[in-house]
Design a protein around this motif. Structure first.
Motif, short mmCIF file in Angstrom:
data_model
loop_
_atom_site.label_atom_id
_atom_site.label_comp_id
_atom_site.label_asym_id
_atom_site.label_seq_id
_atom_site.Cartn_x
_atom_site.Cartn_y
_atom_site.Cartn_z
N VAL A 281 -1.96 -3.55 -21.50
CA VAL A 281 -0.96 -4.09 -20.60
C VAL A 281 -1.36 -5.49 -20.22
N GLU A 282 -0.40 -6.41 -20.27
CA GLU A 282 -0.72 -7.80 -20.00
C GLU A 282 -0.55 -8.12 -18.53
N GLU A 283 -1.14 -9.24 -18.18
CA GLU A 283 -1.21 -9.60 -16.79
C GLU A 283 -0.37 -10.83 -16.53
N CYS A 284 0.39 -10.80 -15.52
CA CYS A 284 1.28 -11.83 -15.02
C CYS A 284 1.83 -12.71 -16.15
N ILE A 285 3.00 -12.34 -16.88
CA ILE A 285 3.59 -11.55 -15.82
C ILE A 285 3.16 -10.08 -16.05
N THR A 286 1.96 -9.78 -16.10
CA THR A 286 1.44 -8.43 -16.17
C THR A 286 0.09 -8.39 -15.50
N GLU A 287 0.00 -8.71 -14.24
CA GLU A 287 -1.31 -8.75 -13.63
C GLU A 287 -1.42 -7.69 -12.56
N ASP A 288 -2.66 -7.43 -12.13
CA ASP A 288 -2.93 -6.32 -11.24
C ASP A 288 -2.56 -6.70 -9.81
N TRP A 289 -1.25 -6.63 -9.52
CA TRP A 289 -0.79 -7.16 -8.25
C TRP A 289 -1.18 -6.30 -7.08
N GLU A 290 -1.38 -5.03 -7.29
CA GLU A 290 -1.73 -4.17 -6.17
C GLU A 290 -3.16 -4.40 -5.70
N GLN A 291 -4.00 -5.04 -6.54
CA GLN A 291 -5.37 -5.30 -6.14
C GLN A 291 -5.42 -6.33 -5.02
N ARG A 292 -4.36 -7.11 -4.86
CA ARG A 292 -4.45 -8.26 -3.98
C ARG A 292 -3.74 -8.09 -2.65
N GLY A 293 -3.16 -6.94 -2.41
CA GLY A 293 -2.49 -6.77 -1.13
C GLY A 293 -2.03 -5.36 -0.91
N VAL A 294 -1.98 -4.94 0.30
CA VAL A 294 -1.48 -3.61 0.62
C VAL A 294 0.02 -3.68 0.76
N ILE A 295 0.70 -2.77 0.09
CA ILE A 295 2.15 -2.78 0.09
C ILE A 295 2.66 -2.01 1.29
N ARG A 296 3.50 -2.64 2.07
CA ARG A 296 4.09 -1.96 3.21
C ARG A 296 5.58 -2.15 3.16
N ARG A 297 6.32 -1.10 3.35
CA ARG A 297 7.78 -1.19 3.38
C ARG A 297 8.22 -1.26 4.82
N ARG A 298 9.10 -2.18 5.07
CA ARG A 298 9.55 -2.34 6.44
C ARG A 298 10.26 -1.09 6.92
N ASP A 299 10.20 -0.92 8.22
CA ASP A 299 10.81 0.27 8.81
C ASP A 299 12.29 0.30 8.49
N GLU A 300 12.72 1.41 7.94
CA GLU A 300 14.13 1.55 7.58
C GLU A 300 14.83 2.51 8.53
N GLY A 301 14.39 2.50 9.77
CA GLY A 301 15.00 3.38 10.75
C GLY A 301 16.39 2.94 11.10
N THR A 302 17.02 3.72 11.94
CA THR A 302 18.42 3.47 12.29
C THR A 302 18.59 2.16 13.02
N GLU A 303 17.53 1.70 13.71
CA GLU A 303 17.68 0.45 14.44
C GLU A 303 17.83 -0.73 13.51
N ASP A 304 17.41 -0.61 12.23
CA ASP A 304 17.54 -1.71 11.29
C ASP A 304 18.82 -1.62 10.47
N GLU A 305 19.57 -0.57 10.64
CA GLU A 305 20.74 -0.36 9.81
C GLU A 305 21.95 -1.05 10.41
N GLU A 306 22.84 -1.47 9.56
CA GLU A 306 24.11 -2.05 9.95
C GLU A 306 25.15 -1.56 8.97
#
Length: 1062
Positions: free
Chosen positions: A268-293
């Motif tokens: 597998v090639e790197e960037c555009i096949t690189e080990d992106w998860e090694q460089r940061g923790v992935i967090r998904r923003r809160d998708e609760g009802t307060e963020d919905e429209e």
């Protein structure tokens, strides 16, 4: 310890693998165990790990060890084994030695894969919402890792695809199979085995894997393997002049996947096949009802689309994950699992009856279908035959047993067994039957013939190294248009052949009453026109100025338009679509054949229609100056492109959009070039006789309409369409326009004489805007009136890993930040890049890189998914469907039927349930992807032949990805990307792959014949004026392009050196 950056296949040396398999196979008796041997094995493993100092183990070379091959052949000879036979049995073999049969005992065979769980058990668990079981389609990546997207959505697995780490966890499932996957416990690990090894040498593993490439690598193009004659397919292939327009192309498509294990270690090639998860923790923003429209709360959305369905809207910045830098990079939330059951391939068609795949709601395919099947069983032979899959590829002969030099004059390729290496590289090699005759050369490879075989679903037993195939026959030669085209049709499952006679009889019946002899064309040429009975209840648009705009070579015209200025300053727009559903009655043979094909296949030199030609080119085609039946959508809008905007002029009430059956008579058959000449003011500006070079006589209007009137309509349409287009992109619509090629063929219809970029003009965009809006309005009608039965077209957000890699590469190479929060910010970034960057090549490279993470749009039944998942990411709208091309897309036919049911108030009596519509939508997704791959392969064949006649000795290439032994090169002049192997350059360059201080991969190449004295002169082909070249992402290279003539044919790119401007 940081996880290894390479996620390619990691294997041990042959002696270690063989030692472990022999230890595992010998003496594995129930209740027995050799503690000394166990300790010895553990000691050896620790010593090996210590020697490697935590690094990746050496890659295993090409399989050539005779003992291992002999053992693997033996694994495939145990065809009588059942999946549940876990204990291995001793067998006896006779070895011919000096004319005497010597009986000896073979090694005890261990079960290589785990037994599958029954389909009934999995369906029951899935129906009861078992939290550790998902179901979805398997996508295989070249390095052996795989990914599965849950068909219920990914919210239950962290919003991401599930990893299937290696071949053992894949458990005999093939690329494209529907599988049940049992999730491993969510754990965090420091080091991850790359996976993808052989079943005997891979760790099953119950820990969570970290994938450096995640899902989007399944869409990377393939390259050829040196010396093996294998081809890499490109996800965004070139267009042909004969290809029918697809006005939603830039919003919908973006898929393709290939990979192979053919003795050469892919990575597998790197960037555009690189080990992106090694460089940061992935967090998904809160998708609760307060963020919905809701979509109706957006003022711009109301003015552009006027949504009447008040759906909740996902938070704008939750479409794509947000990355937070962190010192801890050893945490990942991506789940992994193992396949525990493979669903039988979908059998949508059984004879002349529709059969649905099983589901948790209908475990046996539904009561309705079971009753129809029982009634039809007596009429269909072989209805219980197991499903099969056709494989196309070349044969490679296995080496004989150790010391065996008998036969073939002592040639080592004399085992008598062959492997079929598929052209589709995401599939494994297949073991051919013992008496297969391949006609290979002394190297064990046949370089001039393609073969086809059948893989029977369920025949790959747990003890087999390779899946077996049967019925190996010669399909065709290779490296010619005719042979390669035949192969691509067969391998992609679109070799439909002629229409069945019963289907043609249905067509004759449906068009018989309207046939007449066309005196202008001869007694043998039948025309068609609707009868008075057919016109009853239809709105008459025959006197309106209706016309078509299509590609020059188009023969199946399925959409026409009209525009009428209104006294209040608004305009009326009418989109008229061929009324295919009038001729295609449900349950008829022609309807079932159209469903089986599901889509028209457009190749460079041919078209494989979904409908018989009497329908698609005559009765249904909206040809000029003839009456035709249509299904129309008519609405009013402002000149600024909006539908509503508040105030007294806003659109309210049901009368603002009208749907219904109509009859039309097109006055002109324009093509895109002519329409563009009109838009540019080159013609149709008041002259009595237009210049026929700009507006051909055959495309000028009839029926009392003048060229100036039609030209005025075209320019007004263009004005409104471009105003609307600007608003759409300001509101978050996204378009990634890559380079596409078109071919002009010589008289033989096979030889490419010209290859050039396919132009996208404002006339193309004009049609696109009105087709998009018509599709949206029909989707809205279906949702409000058919509820869960509405057939929609969903486009999910892109794969987050690949998007972040493009962001990082762009920041490093160009010092430019791309905002990937949502489609709006992404489009704004691309527009800003176009304005600020003087180098058009930069925009092309970034656009090409962004195409890979884009996921394809999918058909679905609205009631089968959450309403928040109906949205279309690229269009940035809450819902969408396909209504405008029923001649070439079967989903449009179902949409027409559903729309008519809403008008007749017969939705409750509609002949298809929500589940049936969803199942047919899945079949159409599969066939659309197959047709897309066939089209791309056809493009690549003709591009290869063009390069064969016109080799390119020097052109610009740009590196888009770097691996350890390969790197991906984008060639702008050809609009294609391909993988370059360092092994192919070993006679010209010395190379070294490494990771820099920031952890990014680099490759340094040095010419073996470099000129050390700058004043020295000589032949450039014999010496190089540069000493060293470091290759990273977006490095510019000088490359040469030639044709690879080994099957399957492809374009070969070789590096010459650094690109020197000026």
């Amino acid at each position: 310890m940081a996880a290894s950056r390479s996620i390619g296949r990691i294997t041990r040396p042959d002696n270690e693998n063989r030692k472990e398999r022999e230890d595992d196979n010998n003496g594995r008796k129930e209740g027995e165990g050799d503690k000394d041997k166990s300790k010895t094995r553990e000691k050896m493993r620790k010593e090996e790990r210590s020697r490697n100092n935590g690094r990746c183990r050496p890659r295993r070379p090409m399989r050539s060890n005779k003992d291992e091959v002999r053992r693997e052949i033996g694994d495939n000879t145990c065809n009588g084994r059942d999946d549940n036979d876990k204990e291995g049995k001793k067998t006896t073999l006779k070895e011919e030695k000096g004319g005497e049969g010597v009986e000896r005992k073979s090694r005890t065979k261990s079960v290589m894969y785990q037994a599958h769980v029954s389909l009934h058990t999995c369906s029951s668990r899935y129906g009861s919402c078992d939290p550790i079981l998902i179901r979805g389609k398997l996508r295989v990546v070249p390095n052996g890792m795989s990914f599965v997207t849950c068909d219920r959505g990914s919210s239950g697995v962290g919003g991401r695809d599930v990893i299937v780490k290696n071949e053992k966890d894949r458990n005999r499932a093939l690329d494209g199979d529907m599988v049940y996957v049992e999730l491993y416990p969510a754990e965090v690990v420091d080091d991850v085995d790359g996976g993808g090894g052989s079943p005997g040498g891979c760790r099953g593993g119950t820990t969570e894997a970290k994938a450096s490439l995640v899902d989007y690598m399944s869409d990377l193009e393939l390259g050829e393997c040196p010396g093996s004659g294998n081809v890499m397919e490109k996800e965004e292939a070139d267009c042909s002049l004969s290809m029918k327009k697809e006005v939603e192309k830039t919003q919908e498509d973006g898929e393709g996947e290939e990979g192979v294990d053919d003795g050469f270690e892919y990575e597998v090639e790197e960037c555009i096949t690189e080990d992106w998860e090694q460089r940061g923790v992935i967090r998904r923003r809160d998708e609760g009802t307060e963020d919905e429209e809701t979509w109706q709360n957006d003022e711009v959305q109301r003015s552009l689309w006027n949504p009447t369905v008040n759906l909740r809207r996902k938070c704008r910045d939750s479409n794509i994950v947000v990355f937070h830098r962190s010192s801890s990079s050893n945490t990942t939330h991506q789940r992994s699992g193992r396949v525990i059951c493979i669903l039988p391939p979908k059998s949508v068609i059984l004879g002349n009856r529709r059969r649905l795949p099983p589901s948790e709601l209908m475990p046996e395919g539904g009561q309705h279908n079971r009753e129809r099947d029982r009634q039809h069983n007596d009429d269909v032979e072989g209805h219980d035959a197991p499903p099969t899959r056709t494989i196309v590829g070349s044969l490679v002969r296995l080496p004989g047993p150790r010391g065996d030099r008998g036969g073939d004059n002592g040639n080592k390729w004399s085992s008598g067994r062959y492997l079929l290496v598929p052209n589709i590289k995401s599939l494994p090699r297949f073991m051919c039957p013992p008496r297969t005759m391949g006609g290979t050369t002394e190297t064990g490879v046949n370089t001039s013939t393609l073969y086809q075989a059948e893989y029977v679903h369920g025949s790959w037993h747990a003890t087999m190294r390779w899946p077996p195939c049967r019925g190996v026959t010669r399909l065709c030669g290779s490296c010619t248009v005719r042979d390669e085209t035949r192969a691509l049709l067969v391998e992609n499952g679109v070799d439909h052949g002629d229409f069945p006679q019963e289907a043609l009889r249905d067509v004759d019946t449906s068009v018989e009453s309207g046939r007449y002899i066309d005196a202008c064309k001869g007694d043998d040429d039948h025309g068609w026109r609707p009868t008075e009975e057919m016109l009853c209840g239809r709105r008459d648009y025959r006197r309106h100025r209706v016309f078509t705009i299509d590609p020059t070579t188009a023969r199946d015209l399925d959409d026409a338009l009209h525009i009428t200025p209104m006294p209040d300053g608004w305009v009326e727009i009418g989109v008229h679509i061929a009324d295919v559903s009038h001729f295609l009655r449900p349950g008829t043979a022609v309807d079932e054949e159209a469903l089986r094909r599901a889509t028209t296949v457009y190749l460079v030199n041919d078209v494989i229609p979904m409908l018989p030609r009497p329908l698609c080119e005559v009765a249904c085609s909206l040809n000029e100056n003839v009456e035709r039946l249509a299904f129309s959508c008519v609405w009013r809008m402002r000149l600024d492109g909006t539908l509503a905007g508040g105030g007294s002029g806003s659109m309210t009430g049901k009368s603002d959009v009208w749907y219904g059956k109509t009859v039309i008579k097109s006055c002109a058959r324009l093509d895109y070039a002519t329409a563009q000449n009109i838009i540019d003011g080159k013609v149709g500006i008041g002259e009595v006789r237009p210049d026929e070079a700009l507006w051909p006589k055959s495309r000028q209007p009839t029926g009392g309409h003048t060229t100036n009137e039609v030209a005025s309509d075209v320019r007004l349409m263009h004005k409104v369409a471009m105003a609307r287009r600007r608003l759409r992109f300001e509101n978050g619509a996204l378009a990634l326009n890559g380079i596409k090629l078109a071919f002009q063929l010589e008289e033989d219809g096979e030889t490419p004489a010209l290859c050039r970029p396919y132009p996208i003009r404002d006339s193309n965009r004009l049609i696109e805007e009105y087709m998009l809006l018509a599709n949206y309005l029909v989707a809205q009608r279906l949702i409000t009136h058919t509820r869960g039965r509405a057939l929609l077209r969903h486009h999910p957000p892109p794969l987050e890993g690949g998007m972040q890699q493009v962001v990082d590469a762009s920041r490093e190479a160009f010092d430019f930040d791309i905002d990937i929060t949502n489609s709006m910010t992404l489009q704004e970034s691309l527009s800003r890049l176009s304005r600020e960057c003087d180098d058009e090549l930069v925009v092309q490279c970034v656009t090409e890189s962004l195409m890979n993470p884009m996921r394809p749009a999918q058909y679905m039944a609205a009631g089968e998914v959450d309403e928040a998942d109906w949205q279309h990411f690229a269009l940035n709208i809450p819902y969408y469907t396909h209504f405008t091309s029923p001649i070439r897309r079967y989903p449009d036919v179902i949409v027409h039927r559903l729309l008519q049911a809403t008008l007749d108030d017969t939705v409750d009596n509609f002949p298809m349930t929500q589940q049936e519509i969803h199942a047919v939508a899945g079949h159409c997704n599969d066939m659309r992807m197959a047709a897309k791959k066939a089209q791309e392969r056809s493009d690549r064949i003709f591009l290869s032949l063009y390069v064969k006649r016109n080799p390119i000795s020097s052109t610009l290439g740009v590196c888009l990805g770097v691996g350890e032994k390969t790197f991906t090169v984008f060639v702008p002049s050809l609009g294609m990307s391909t993988r370059v192997f360092l092994q192919e350059h070993e006679n010209e360059f010395n190379s070294n792959a490494f990771e820099d201080s920031s952890g990014k991969r680099r490759i340094v190449i040095q010419p073996q014949n470099a000129i050390t004295d700058p004043s020295a002169s000589g032949d450039r082909s014999q010496s190089c004026s540069w000493e060293s070249l470091e290759i990273g992402v977006f490095t510019k290279l000088e490359v040469a392009c030639t044709c690879k003539l080994q099957p399957p044919i492809d374009v070969r790119v070789k590096v010459i050196g650094p690109w020197i401007t000026g």
